[in-house]
Design a protein around this motif. Structure first.
Motif, PDB file in Angstrom:
ATOM      1  N   THR A 111      39.868  25.473  28.741  1.00 31.01           N
ATOM      2  CA  THR A 111      40.163  26.009  30.154  1.00 31.01           C
ATOM      3  C   THR A 111      39.630  27.480  30.250  1.00 31.01           C
ATOM      4  O   THR A 111      39.764  28.401  29.286  1.00 31.01           O
ATOM      5  CB  THR A 111      41.701  26.158  29.913  1.00 31.01           C
ATOM      6  N   ALA A 112      39.359  27.949  31.277  1.00 28.71           N
ATOM      7  CA  ALA A 112      38.671  29.265  31.366  1.00 28.71           C
ATOM      8  C   ALA A 112      39.771  30.317  31.307  1.00 28.71           C
ATOM      9  O   ALA A 112      41.068  30.096  31.504  1.00 28.71           O
ATOM     10  CB  ALA A 112      38.091  29.630  32.783  1.00 28.71           C
ATOM     11  N   ASP A 113      39.369  31.598  30.440  1.00 25.74           N
ATOM     12  CA  ASP A 113      40.145  32.568  30.159  1.00 25.74           C
ATOM     13  C   ASP A 113      39.528  33.751  30.626  1.00 25.74           C
ATOM     14  O   ASP A 113      38.402  33.965  30.274  1.00 25.74           O
ATOM     15  CB  ASP A 113      40.475  32.332  28.390  1.00 25.74           C
ATOM     16  N   GLU A 114      40.221  34.370  31.737  1.00 21.57           N
ATOM     17  CA  GLU A 114      39.306  35.376  31.999  1.00 21.57           C
ATOM     18  C   GLU A 114      39.257  36.768  31.071  1.00 21.57           C
ATOM     19  O   GLU A 114      38.140  37.564  31.327  1.00 21.57           O
ATOM     20  CB  GLU A 114      40.222  36.049  33.475  1.00 21.57           C
ATOM     21  N   SER A 115      40.134  36.684  30.207  1.00 21.83           N
ATOM     22  CA  SER A 115      39.995  37.811  29.157  1.00 21.83           C
ATOM     23  C   SER A 115      38.801  37.871  28.237  1.00 21.83           C
ATOM     24  O   SER A 115      38.469  38.578  27.462  1.00 21.83           O
ATOM     25  CB  SER A 115      41.288  38.033  28.697  1.00 21.83           C
ATOM     26  N   PRO A 142      35.301  36.625  28.820  1.00 17.30           N
ATOM     27  CA  PRO A 142      35.406  35.536  29.797  1.00 17.30           C
ATOM     28  C   PRO A 142      34.799  34.245  29.545  1.00 17.30           C
ATOM     29  O   PRO A 142      34.096  34.154  28.582  1.00 17.30           O
ATOM     30  CB  PRO A 142      34.867  36.026  31.086  1.00 17.30           C
ATOM     31  N   GLY A 143      35.430  33.354  30.296  1.00 15.09           N
ATOM     32  CA  GLY A 143      34.888  31.812  30.068  1.00 15.09           C
ATOM     33  C   GLY A 143      35.809  31.108  29.311  1.00 15.09           C
ATOM     34  O   GLY A 143      36.818  31.614  29.104  1.00 15.09           O
ATOM     35  N   THR A 144      35.504  30.078  28.634  1.00 12.51           N
ATOM     36  CA  THR A 144      36.402  28.999  27.830  1.00 12.51           C
ATOM     37  C   THR A 144      36.309  29.438  26.352  1.00 12.51           C
ATOM     38  O   THR A 144      35.192  29.972  26.103  1.00 12.51           O
ATOM     39  CB  THR A 144      36.022  27.585  28.111  1.00 12.51           C
ATOM     40  N   ARG A 157      43.222  34.910  20.614  1.00 13.72           N
ATOM     41  CA  ARG A 157      44.040  34.609  21.648  1.00 13.72           C
ATOM     42  C   ARG A 157      44.834  33.332  21.012  1.00 13.72           C
ATOM     43  O   ARG A 157      46.245  33.145  21.779  1.00 13.72           O
ATOM     44  CB  ARG A 157      43.233  34.105  22.602  1.00 13.72           C
TER      45      ARG A 157
END
Length: 97
Positions: free
Chosen positions: A67-71, A73-75, A91
């Motif tokens: 699942t993509a995570d903007e922080s 960035p990417g998965t 994370r």
């Protein structure tokens, strides 16, 4: 990975890899992105351990990894492939709080 099935299953049992059953025949499958050549992706076992410690099931862990995570960035799996494992584990560890 060119391993006997017993060794591959042991990697799953030891949480070095995570697998889910898929397809018509309900075959146990490991995402190709979890491998780097013939090795387990660097940082993956530690990340999977953190997710399991936070009570994530194998399916939930797989979903989180892709699942993509903007922080980032990417998965998370892409970040591991890009050698940013510390960020991913940070994370995953924060999920429990």
């Amino acid at each position: 990975m060119d391993l006997p099935i017993t060794k591959a299953r042991q990697l799953v049992k030891d949480r070095q890899l995570v697998a889910v059953r898929r397809g018509e025949r309900n075959v146990l499958s490991v995402p190709a992105d979890f491998l780097s050549g013939d090795q387990v992706l660097k940082g993956l076992p530690g990340t999977l351990t953190l997710l399991a410690d936070n009570k994530y099931t194998d399916e939930e862990a797989l979903r989180w990894m892709f699942t993509a995570d903007e922080s980032l960035p990417g998965t998370p799996v892409q970040a591991l492939r890009d050698n940013r494992g510390t960020e991913v584990r940070r994370r995953a560890q924060a999920l429990g709080f």
